[in-house]
Design a protein around this motif. Sequence first.
Motif, PDB file in Angstrom:
ATOM      1  N   LEU A  84      11.676  41.862 -70.440  1.00 46.93           N
ATOM      2  CA  LEU A  84      11.660  43.303 -70.645  1.00 46.93           C
ATOM      3  C   LEU A  84      10.740  43.747 -71.776  1.00 46.93           C
ATOM      4  O   LEU A  84       9.948  44.679 -71.590  1.00 46.93           O
ATOM      5  CB  LEU A  84      13.084  43.807 -70.865  1.00 46.93           C
ATOM      6  CG  LEU A  84      13.252  45.318 -71.037  1.00 46.93           C
ATOM      7  CD1 LEU A  84      12.608  46.085 -69.894  1.00 46.93           C
ATOM      8  CD2 LEU A  84      14.722  45.674 -71.153  1.00 46.93           C
ATOM      9  N   PRO A  85      10.777  43.143 -72.959  1.00 48.74           N
ATOM     10  CA  PRO A  85       9.852  43.598 -74.010  1.00 48.74           C
ATOM     11  C   PRO A  85       8.390  43.511 -73.589  1.00 48.74           C
ATOM     12  O   PRO A  85       7.605  44.421 -73.883  1.00 48.74           O
ATOM     13  CB  PRO A  85      10.160  42.653 -75.180  1.00 48.74           C
ATOM     14  CG  PRO A  85      11.569  42.219 -74.948  1.00 48.74           C
ATOM     15  CD  PRO A  85      11.699  42.096 -73.462  1.00 48.74           C
ATOM     16  N   ALA A  86       8.027  42.460 -72.894  1.00 47.02           N
ATOM     17  CA  ALA A  86       6.635  42.320 -72.455  1.00 47.02           C
ATOM     18  C   ALA A  86       6.281  43.373 -71.418  1.00 47.02           C
ATOM     19  O   ALA A  86       5.164  43.922 -71.418  1.00 47.02           O
ATOM     20  CB  ALA A  86       6.409  40.916 -71.889  1.00 47.02           C
ATOM     21  N   ALA A  87       7.216  43.694 -70.528  1.00 43.83           N
ATOM     22  CA  ALA A  87       6.948  44.716 -69.512  1.00 43.83           C
ATOM     23  C   ALA A  87       6.774  46.082 -70.158  1.00 43.83           C
ATOM     24  O   ALA A  87       5.888  46.854 -69.784  1.00 43.83           O
ATOM     25  CB  ALA A  87       8.084  44.742 -68.493  1.00 43.83           C
ATOM     26  N   LEU A  88       7.611  46.390 -71.138  1.00 42.34           N
ATOM     27  CA  LEU A  88       7.488  47.676 -71.830  1.00 42.34           C
ATOM     28  C   LEU A  88       6.166  47.765 -72.590  1.00 42.34           C
ATOM     29  O   LEU A  88       5.599  48.849 -72.730  1.00 42.34           O
ATOM     30  CB  LEU A  88       8.658  47.858 -72.795  1.00 42.34           C
ATOM     31  CG  LEU A  88      10.032  48.090 -72.146  1.00 42.34           C
ATOM     32  CD1 LEU A  88      11.114  48.068 -73.204  1.00 42.34           C
ATOM     33  CD2 LEU A  88      10.065  49.399 -71.382  1.00 42.34           C
ATOM     34  N   ALA A  89       5.672  46.627 -73.057  1.00 39.89           N
ATOM     35  CA  ALA A  89       4.412  46.622 -73.801  1.00 39.89           C
ATOM     36  C   ALA A  89       3.216  46.965 -72.920  1.00 39.89           C
ATOM     37  O   ALA A  89       2.143  47.296 -73.432  1.00 39.89           O
ATOM     38  CB  ALA A  89       4.203  45.266 -74.467  1.00 39.89           C
ATOM     39  N   THR A  90       3.375  46.904 -71.604  1.00 40.44           N
ATOM     40  CA  THR A  90       2.265  47.237 -70.704  1.00 40.44           C
ATOM     41  C   THR A  90       2.168  48.728 -70.414  1.00 40.44           C
ATOM     42  O   THR A  90       1.227  49.162 -69.743  1.00 40.44           O
ATOM     43  CB  THR A  90       2.409  46.500 -69.364  1.00 40.44           C
ATOM     44  OG1 THR A  90       3.549  47.012 -68.644  1.00 40.44           O
ATOM     45  CG2 THR A  90       2.576  44.995 -69.578  1.00 40.44           C
ATOM     46  N   LEU A  91       3.128  49.521 -70.895  1.00 38.12           N
ATOM     47  CA  LEU A  91       3.076  50.963 -70.641  1.00 38.12           C
ATOM     48  C   LEU A  91       1.812  51.551 -71.249  1.00 38.12           C
ATOM     49  O   LEU A  91       1.397  51.172 -72.347  1.00 38.12           O
ATOM     50  CB  LEU A  91       4.301  51.650 -71.241  1.00 38.12           C
ATOM     51  CG  LEU A  91       5.614  51.451 -70.485  1.00 38.12           C
ATOM     52  CD1 LEU A  91       6.792  51.878 -71.355  1.00 38.12           C
ATOM     53  CD2 LEU A  91       5.605  52.241 -69.181  1.00 38.12           C
ATOM     54  N   PRO A  92       1.153  52.484 -70.552  1.00 36.71           N
ATOM     55  CA  PRO A  92      -0.074  53.089 -71.086  1.00 36.71           C
ATOM     56  C   PRO A  92       0.159  53.762 -72.426  1.00 36.71           C
ATOM     57  O   PRO A  92       1.201  54.382 -72.659  1.00 36.71           O
ATOM     58  CB  PRO A  92      -0.455  54.117 -70.010  1.00 36.71           C
ATOM     59  CG  PRO A  92       0.237  53.663 -68.771  1.00 36.71           C
ATOM     60  CD  PRO A  92       1.502  53.002 -69.219  1.00 36.71           C
ATOM     61  N   GLY A  93      -0.828  53.635 -73.319  1.00 33.23           N
ATOM     62  CA  GLY A  93      -0.741  54.244 -74.639  1.00 33.23           C
ATOM     63  C   GLY A  93      -1.781  55.324 -74.829  1.00 33.23           C
ATOM     64  O   GLY A  93      -2.391  55.806 -73.865  1.00 33.23           O
ATOM     65  N   ILE A  94      -2.045  55.676 -76.083  1.00 34.83           N
ATOM     66  CA  ILE A  94      -2.946  56.788 -76.369  1.00 34.83           C
ATOM     67  C   ILE A  94      -4.383  56.492 -75.962  1.00 34.83           C
ATOM     68  O   ILE A  94      -5.185  57.409 -75.827  1.00 34.83           O
ATOM     69  CB  ILE A  94      -2.897  57.167 -77.859  1.00 34.83           C
ATOM     70  CG1 ILE A  94      -3.252  55.956 -78.737  1.00 34.83           C
ATOM     71  CG2 ILE A  94      -1.522  57.707 -78.228  1.00 34.83           C
ATOM     72  CD1 ILE A  94      -3.358  56.312 -80.201  1.00 34.83           C
ATOM     73  N   GLU A  95      -4.696  55.220 -75.756  1.00 37.06           N
ATOM     74  CA  GLU A  95      -6.045  54.894 -75.291  1.00 37.06           C
ATOM     75  C   GLU A  95      -6.261  55.316 -73.843  1.00 37.06           C
ATOM     76  O   GLU A  95      -7.402  55.412 -73.379  1.00 37.06           O
ATOM     77  CB  GLU A  95      -6.316  53.395 -75.455  1.00 37.06           C
ATOM     78  CG  GLU A  95      -5.564  52.490 -74.494  1.00 37.06           C
ATOM     79  CD  GLU A  95      -4.092  52.293 -74.831  1.00 37.06           C
ATOM     80  OE1 GLU A  95      -3.362  51.696 -74.014  1.00 37.06           O
ATOM     81  OE2 GLU A  95      -3.679  52.744 -75.934  1.00 37.06           O
ATOM     82  N   ALA A  96      -5.190  55.560 -73.114  1.00 34.27           N
ATOM     83  CA  ALA A  96      -5.261  56.058 -71.735  1.00 34.27           C
ATOM     84  C   ALA A  96      -4.354  57.282 -71.631  1.00 34.27           C
ATOM     85  O   ALA A  96      -3.275  57.223 -71.032  1.00 34.27           O
ATOM     86  CB  ALA A  96      -4.833  54.975 -70.744  1.00 34.27           C
ATOM     87  N   PRO A  97      -4.741  58.410 -72.235  1.00 32.71           N
ATOM     88  CA  PRO A  97      -3.818  59.555 -72.367  1.00 32.71           C
ATOM     89  C   PRO A  97      -3.318  60.108 -71.045  1.00 32.71           C
ATOM     90  O   PRO A  97      -2.167  60.534 -70.946  1.00 32.71           O
ATOM     91  CB  PRO A  97      -4.635  60.588 -73.144  1.00 32.71           C
ATOM     92  CG  PRO A  97      -6.062  60.172 -72.983  1.00 32.71           C
ATOM     93  CD  PRO A  97      -6.044  58.682 -72.858  1.00 32.71           C
ATOM     94  N   ALA A  98      -4.157  60.131 -70.006  1.00 28.80           N
ATOM     95  CA  ALA A  98      -3.717  60.679 -68.717  1.00 28.80           C
ATOM     96  C   ALA A  98      -2.587  59.839 -68.136  1.00 28.80           C
ATOM     97  O   ALA A  98      -1.579  60.369 -67.644  1.00 28.80           O
ATOM     98  CB  ALA A  98      -4.888  60.751 -67.745  1.00 28.80           C
ATOM     99  N   ASP A  99      -2.740  58.516 -68.203  1.00 27.53           N
ATOM    100  CA  ASP A  99      -1.686  57.631 -67.694  1.00 27.53           C
ATOM    101  C   ASP A  99      -0.452  57.670 -68.590  1.00 27.53           C
ATOM    102  O   ASP A  99       0.687  57.626 -68.097  1.00 27.53           O
ATOM    103  CB  ASP A  99      -2.208  56.200 -67.590  1.00 27.53           C
ATOM    104  CG  ASP A  99      -3.250  56.038 -66.492  1.00 27.53           C
ATOM    105  OD1 ASP A  99      -3.242  56.848 -65.548  1.00 27.53           O
ATOM    106  OD2 ASP A  99      -4.072  55.107 -66.590  1.00 27.53           O
ATOM    107  N   ALA A 100      -0.668  57.747 -69.897  1.00 27.49           N
ATOM    108  CA  ALA A 100       0.473  57.810 -70.812  1.00 27.49           C
ATOM    109  C   ALA A 100       1.306  59.057 -70.558  1.00 27.49           C
ATOM    110  O   ALA A 100       2.546  59.021 -70.587  1.00 27.49           O
ATOM    111  CB  ALA A 100      -0.015  57.776 -72.257  1.00 27.49           C
TER     112      ALA A 100
END
Length: 438
Positions: free
Chosen positions: A112-128
């Motif tokens: 689970l922690p690794a899966a959550l780490a794949t969530l889009p961040g500010i470097e991909a604002p549209a996906d985030a």
Amino acid sequence: MISESNPPLRPVSPRALAAAAELLGLWLEDASQPPLDRLVARALRERRYLNSRERRTVGDAVFGAARMLRRQRWVLQRLQLGETPLAHIQLWLACEGFDFAGSAGEYWLPGLPAALATLPGIEAPADALRVTHSMPDGLAGELEALLGPEALAAAAAFNLAAPVMARVNTLKTNRSSWLERHPVMRASAISPWGVWREKRPSNDAATDAAGEIAWQDEGSQLVALATACRPGNFVVEIGAGAGGKALAMAAMMQNSGRILAVDIAPKRLEILRERAQAAGVTCIRTCCTSVAEAELNGELTRFAGCADIVLVDAPCTGTGAIRRSPDARWRTVNTPYEPVQRAMLGAAALLVRPGGAVVYATCAVERSQNEAIVIDGARSSGLEIEDVAESIRHTRLLDAPAAAAIGGQIRTGDLGFARTWPHRGGMDAFFIARLRKP
């Protein structure tokens, strides 16, 4: 977000886990279900075997999983798990630090922690915006168009619990005096009558009964302020509902003048009358009629060209208040609101006197229900658009810091429209326009 260093997990009973999964499943299966808060409230009343802690856990888990549905699906796919109601509830509980498997502090799924780490961040604002903050495409597009780089901050704020806001009834007391007696509350930044706190006081029922406050978002209070109504005015509110804004205007008018509260639902108007009596308001009359065409009918015909101010509290998608309704962002609108909104604004133009003002407001984010309606309505009715922030400032009800800050906080675009946002002061997202009849 969880990490390997998180503290020991909070326990969840099997029966609370099962109840939460069942309720989420009911909502996911049938889009015609009543709003999720009503569904959960009814279900918890029926499940008397759940204790108070279990009830809180069930409600929080169902609302949380529904609110973050798009993010949940992303994570479940990366964990290669089936998208079942139980999996959604388990995922939300795990992310929030609950233990439902008696795992002695170990998370229910090692990946689970690794899966959550794949969530889009500010470097991909549209996906985030769409995935990490769980916004539907349409709402995400509106936030991007209206707020640009602020869209992510707004989305994050929309996913938080709304603070509890109230309006002090100045017909019975004043804010300073009331705050002295209720030190757990704080003064709002803009509204001269607004107070707030993070959680609702336990003794709110007694306070309500005294008529000294009304639970009302600060953005809604600014709608009333935008009318700039004064003692002796004749005000018509179309779409008055249960009367939050009408009662605020009555206090602005010091109970002197007339307010005609118009709504299609007799039950809402009955609630308004009860609230008015508790608040000591005597200047409000109610009128139960439909305003679905840009013309006047029934009792309203005799008020043509008479109103000093007309407030259009237009029905809308409610996307500006999704903090208070976790499932609202996913609802499908089968009947468009725009025709009724245009009709209400057209009727308002007929009711207002020359030199009078029309205020149009929604709690929707969509531009098609706001700027587009007002610009078209002004053109077709010959109304002139005014600056909302300046109109509120000219009431002289704001203190100096609020008067100085209001323009930068709520003004949007070049035409003088106003919008409130949860990331700019904790308010629901209201749209406000003010127009004058030459």
